[in-house]
Design an enzyme around this catalytic site. Structure first.
Site, PDB file in Angstrom:
ATOM      1  N   ALA A  29       0.840  -1.197   0.000  1.00  0.00           N
ATOM      2  CA  ALA A  29       0.000   0.000   0.000  1.00  0.00           C
ATOM      3  C   ALA A  29       0.879   1.252   0.000  1.00  0.00           C
ATOM      4  CB  ALA A  29      -0.910  -0.011   1.222  1.00  0.00           C
ATOM      5  N   GLU A  30       1.986   1.181   0.721  1.00  0.00           N
ATOM      6  CA  GLU A  30       2.820   2.359   0.892  1.00  0.00           C
ATOM      7  C   GLU A  30       3.940   2.480  -0.135  1.00  0.00           C
ATOM      8  OE1 GLU A  30       2.872   5.100   2.959  1.00  0.00           O
ATOM      9  OE2 GLU A  30       0.806   4.466   3.240  1.00  0.00           O
ATOM     10  N   ARG A  32       6.794   0.276  -3.130  1.00  0.00           N
ATOM     11  CA  ARG A  32       7.177  -0.869  -3.961  1.00  0.00           C
ATOM     12  C   ARG A  32       8.590  -1.284  -3.590  1.00  0.00           C
ATOM     13  NH1 ARG A  32       5.783   2.194  -9.492  1.00  0.00           N
ATOM     14  NH2 ARG A  32       3.647   2.767  -8.955  1.00  0.00           N
ATOM     15  N   LYS A  48      13.611   0.349  -2.137  1.00  0.00           N
ATOM     16  CA  LYS A  48      12.262   0.642  -1.660  1.00  0.00           C
ATOM     17  C   LYS A  48      11.866   2.000  -2.203  1.00  0.00           C
ATOM     18  CE  LYS A  48       9.665  -0.462   2.433  1.00  0.00           C
ATOM     19  NZ  LYS A  48       9.727  -0.912   3.815  1.00  0.00           N
ATOM     20  N   ASP A 158       6.071  -3.337  13.460  1.00  0.00           N
ATOM     21  CA  ASP A 158       5.314  -4.291  12.634  1.00  0.00           C
ATOM     22  C   ASP A 158       6.043  -5.631  12.620  1.00  0.00           C
ATOM     23  OD1 ASP A 158       3.364  -5.293  10.928  1.00  0.00           O
ATOM     24  OD2 ASP A 158       4.209  -4.384   9.124  1.00  0.00           O
TER      25      ASP A 158
HETATM   26  N1  LIG Z   1      16.535  -6.010   1.929  1.00  0.00           N
HETATM   27  C1  LIG Z   1      15.764  -6.948   1.368  1.00  0.00           C
HETATM   28  N2  LIG Z   1      16.316  -8.025   0.782  1.00  0.00           N
HETATM   29  C2  LIG Z   1      15.548  -8.972   0.196  1.00  0.00           C
HETATM   30  N3  LIG Z   1      14.208  -8.930   0.150  1.00  0.00           N
HETATM   31  C3  LIG Z   1      13.592  -7.880   0.720  1.00  0.00           C
HETATM   32  C4  LIG Z   1      14.326  -6.834   1.362  1.00  0.00           C
HETATM   33  N4  LIG Z   1      13.448  -5.927   1.839  1.00  0.00           N
HETATM   34  C5  LIG Z   1      12.234  -6.391   1.509  1.00  0.00           C
HETATM   35  N5  LIG Z   1      12.299  -7.563   0.835  1.00  0.00           N
HETATM   36  C6  LIG Z   1      11.183  -8.366   0.313  1.00  0.00           C
HETATM   37  O1  LIG Z   1      10.133  -7.506  -0.068  1.00  0.00           O
HETATM   38  C7  LIG Z   1       8.979  -7.720   0.749  1.00  0.00           C
HETATM   39  C8  LIG Z   1       8.321  -6.384   1.092  1.00  0.00           C
HETATM   40  O2  LIG Z   1       9.236  -5.555   1.758  1.00  0.00           O
HETATM   41  P1  LIG Z   1       8.860  -4.774   3.083  1.00  0.00           P
HETATM   42  O3  LIG Z   1      10.023  -3.944   3.479  1.00  0.00           O
HETATM   43  O4  LIG Z   1       8.350  -5.770   4.092  1.00  0.00           O
HETATM   44  O5  LIG Z   1       7.699  -3.796   2.597  1.00  0.00           O
HETATM   45  P2  LIG Z   1       6.125  -3.729   2.869  1.00  0.00           P
HETATM   46  O6  LIG Z   1       5.944  -2.438   3.571  1.00  0.00           O
HETATM   47  O7  LIG Z   1       5.525  -3.751   1.506  1.00  0.00           O
HETATM   48  O8  LIG Z   1       5.731  -4.927   3.717  1.00  0.00           O
HETATM   49  C9  LIG Z   1       9.486  -8.492   1.951  1.00  0.00           C
HETATM   50  O9  LIG Z   1       8.496  -9.308   2.527  1.00  0.00           O
HETATM   51  C10 LIG Z   1      10.637  -9.297   1.373  1.00  0.00           C
HETATM   52  O10 LIG Z   1      10.145 -10.477   0.750  1.00  0.00           O
HETATM   53 MG   LIG Z   2       6.594  -6.027   5.149  1.00  0.00          MG
END
Ligand SMILES: Nc1ncnc2c1ncn2[C@@H]1O[C@H](COP(=O)(O)OP(=O)(O)O)[C@@H](O)[C@H]1O
Ligand SMILES: [Mg+2]
Length: 269
Positions: A29-30, A32, A48, A158
């Site tokens: 939601a917030e 990609r 991110k 979270d």
């Molecule tokens: N540093 C990273 N290395 C590898 N995969 C990542 C990393 N950060 C996020 N992800 C992948 O992307 C997904 C979403 O990232 P996240 O930071 O949890 O954002 P959201 O706010 O969408 O939950 C994670 O569940 C993971 O699978």
């Molecule tokens: Mg997450």
């Protein structure tokens, strides 16, 4: 390309000539999450990106995005410096809404646990104590990671098993695609690795027992609903948390209060 993409083109970082073409991993939601590279074509990174929200006032939106990206980077840097297992920050442009960090190999802890529990079901053989010990061991690594986090003065906001990665030891890719998952050995290995905390979008700096207790409570609730078959092992997380973090006893006392409030609230509906 959607209308929103045309209206708000992604930042130049996503088409930077030195980076490999970004792969969209998730769209929340917030923001990609893209997998791309940074500095070297062999250095994978997680990017991110928080795109502008067309429904928000542009000036307010820009301010919020900038504040959130820099807060997330600041917390990650602090954790990294103090040895909490988190991705290292590579670069950021808060005004443009992106943060580039170390790519963590492996799978989310949620996926590892559920795959492991699924195997147990498929095999029809009940999980014996020795096998269960592998899961308990992973729970201890979770408790240790959260203990280190709280010790450093950060609450996550979270905590779920989706916001933790299980990084294989040596960090390389799993060896030559052997179909080991079917073997007992493979099953044990499925839970091996280092727990790395991710997704600090809601994290804050806090030393308060109350905030820490709420962090644990969120994890406890999330764990019970995501892994009902492993819920009874949750205590192993708290045990290790206590071993890792000196101030844990007062946090765990607060956790009792937070649980009580949670129960009262759910009774009132
Ligand atoms: N540093 C990273 N290395 C590898 N995969 C990542 C990393 N950060 C996020 N992800 C992948 O992307 C997904 C979403 O990232 P996240 O930071 O949890 O954002 P959201 O706010 O969408 O939950 C994670 O569940 C993971 O699978
Ligand atoms: Mg997450």
């Amino acid at each position: 390309m959607t209308a929103a993409d045309k209206q708000f083109p992604p930042p130049p970082i996503l088409t930077h000539p030195s980076a490999s073409p970004p792969i969209l991993v998730t769209q929340g939601a917030e923001g990609r999450l893209y997998k791309t590279t940074h500095l070297l074509p062999t250095l994978p990174c997680a990017l991110k990106y928080r795109p502008p929200k067309p429904y928000r006032h542009p000036a307010l939106d820009a301010r919020l995005t900038r504040a959130r990206i820099s807060a997330e980077a600041k917390v990650l840097e602090r954790c990294w410096r103090e040895g909490v297992p988190v991705p290292a920050v590579h670069a950021m442009d808060a005004a443009a809404g992106w943060l580039a960090m170390e790519w963590i190999e492996g799978v989310p802890v949620r996926v590892a646990i559920n795959a492991w529990l699924g195997d147990a079901e498929g095999e029809a053989a009940p999980t014996n104590e020795k096998q269960e010990e592998d899961l308990v061991d992973l729970m201890r690594r979770i408790g240790e990671a959260v203990g280190k986090l709280h010790k450093t003065g950060v609450v996550h906001g979270d905590l779920t098993t989706s916001n933790m990665m299980l990084r294989p030891r040596g960090s390389g890719t799993p060896a030559n695609g052997e179909p080991e998952a079917a073997t007992q050995d493979g099953r044990a290995k499925a839970l091996e690795g280092e727990v790395v905390l991710i997704d600090f979008g809601l994290a804050t700096q806090s030393m308060s027992d109350e905030d820490r207790a709420v962090d644990l409570y969120v994890l406890e609730r999330a764990f019970a609903s995501t892994h009902p078959r492993a819920e009874r092992l949750f205590g192993a997380i708290l045990d290790q948390y206590k071993t890792t973090f000196k101030k844990a006893p007062s946090v765990l006392a607060k956790l009792e209060d937070v649980r009580m409030r949670g129960r009262k609230r759910s009774m009132l509906g």
